[in-house]
Design a protein around this motif. Structure first.
Motif, short mmCIF file in Angstrom:
data_model
loop_
_atom_site.label_atom_id
_atom_site.label_comp_id
_atom_site.label_asym_id
_atom_site.label_seq_id
_atom_site.Cartn_x
_atom_site.Cartn_y
_atom_site.Cartn_z
N HIS A 112 -1.10 5.26 -5.61
CA HIS A 112 -0.80 6.33 -4.67
C HIS A 112 -0.40 5.75 -3.32
CE1 HIS A 112 -2.54 9.32 -7.37
NE2 HIS A 112 -3.55 8.50 -7.54
N GLN A 113 -0.01 6.65 -2.44
CA GLN A 113 0.17 6.36 -1.02
C GLN A 113 -0.58 7.43 -0.25
OE1 GLN A 113 4.56 6.30 -1.00
NE2 GLN A 113 4.38 4.22 -0.18
N GLU A 140 -5.98 -1.35 -0.87
CA GLU A 140 -4.72 -1.04 -1.55
C GLU A 140 -4.91 0.21 -2.39
OE1 GLU A 140 -1.53 -2.82 -4.80
OE2 GLU A 140 -3.24 -4.03 -4.21
N TYR A 189 1.72 5.37 3.36
CA TYR A 189 1.37 3.95 3.26
C TYR A 189 0.62 3.66 1.97
CZ TYR A 189 2.51 3.63 8.23
OH TYR A 189 3.15 3.66 9.45
N LYS A 190 0.75 2.42 1.50
CA LYS A 190 0.05 1.95 0.31
C LYS A 190 -1.14 1.05 0.66
CE LYS A 190 0.96 -0.20 -4.15
NZ LYS A 190 0.38 0.89 -4.91
N LYS A 237 -3.66 1.70 -5.33
CA LYS A 237 -2.91 1.17 -6.47
C LYS A 237 -1.79 2.09 -6.96
CE LYS A 237 -5.36 -2.59 -7.44
NZ LYS A 237 -4.82 -3.90 -7.38
N ASN A 290 3.44 -0.86 3.46
CA ASN A 290 3.85 -0.50 2.11
C ASN A 290 4.15 -1.73 1.26
OD1 ASN A 290 3.80 2.39 1.82
ND2 ASN A 290 5.29 2.41 3.46
#
Length: 102
Positions: free
Chosen positions: A6-7, A2, A72-73, A4, A36
């Motif tokens: 950012h993507q 993950e 994406y996260k 946290k 996401n």
């Protein structure tokens, strides 16, 4: 994984195997998925019977075909078949994701 705060728009990922010998517990077939919301996942790469990682401390980088340039996260790796020792265990020593950080 993950991200946290950012993507990422992923472009490549690298995997490095562990100390085990050839035809051991190294990944053979898998998917890399991205999300996401940690519920709905997109497959961003798929490898079947991949021999690039079948050995001690082998490393390889794989391109991601993210033609939509999606951010994406979450990123995860899932085995889709047995490893080179014909078990369902995932053993790696390193996973890196490359791309544009948002």
């Amino acid at each position: 994984f993950e991200l946290k705060k950012h993507q990422i728009i992923p472009t490549y990922y690298s995997i490095k195997t562990n100390v085990n010998a050839q035809n051991s517990v190294h990944p053979r077939s898998w998917v890399i998925e991205a999300s996401n919301d940690n519920s709905n996942w997109d497959i961003i790469d798929e490898q079947n019977d991949c021999s690039y990682l079948n050995g001690s401390y082998f490393s390889h980088s794989f391109p991601i075909k993210n033609t939509k340039q999606t951010e994406y996260k979450f990123i995860r790796m899932k085995l889709t078949g047995p490893n080179w020792s014909n078990t369902n265990n995932l053993y790696i020593s390193k996973f890196e994701i490359f791309g544009t950080l948002i």
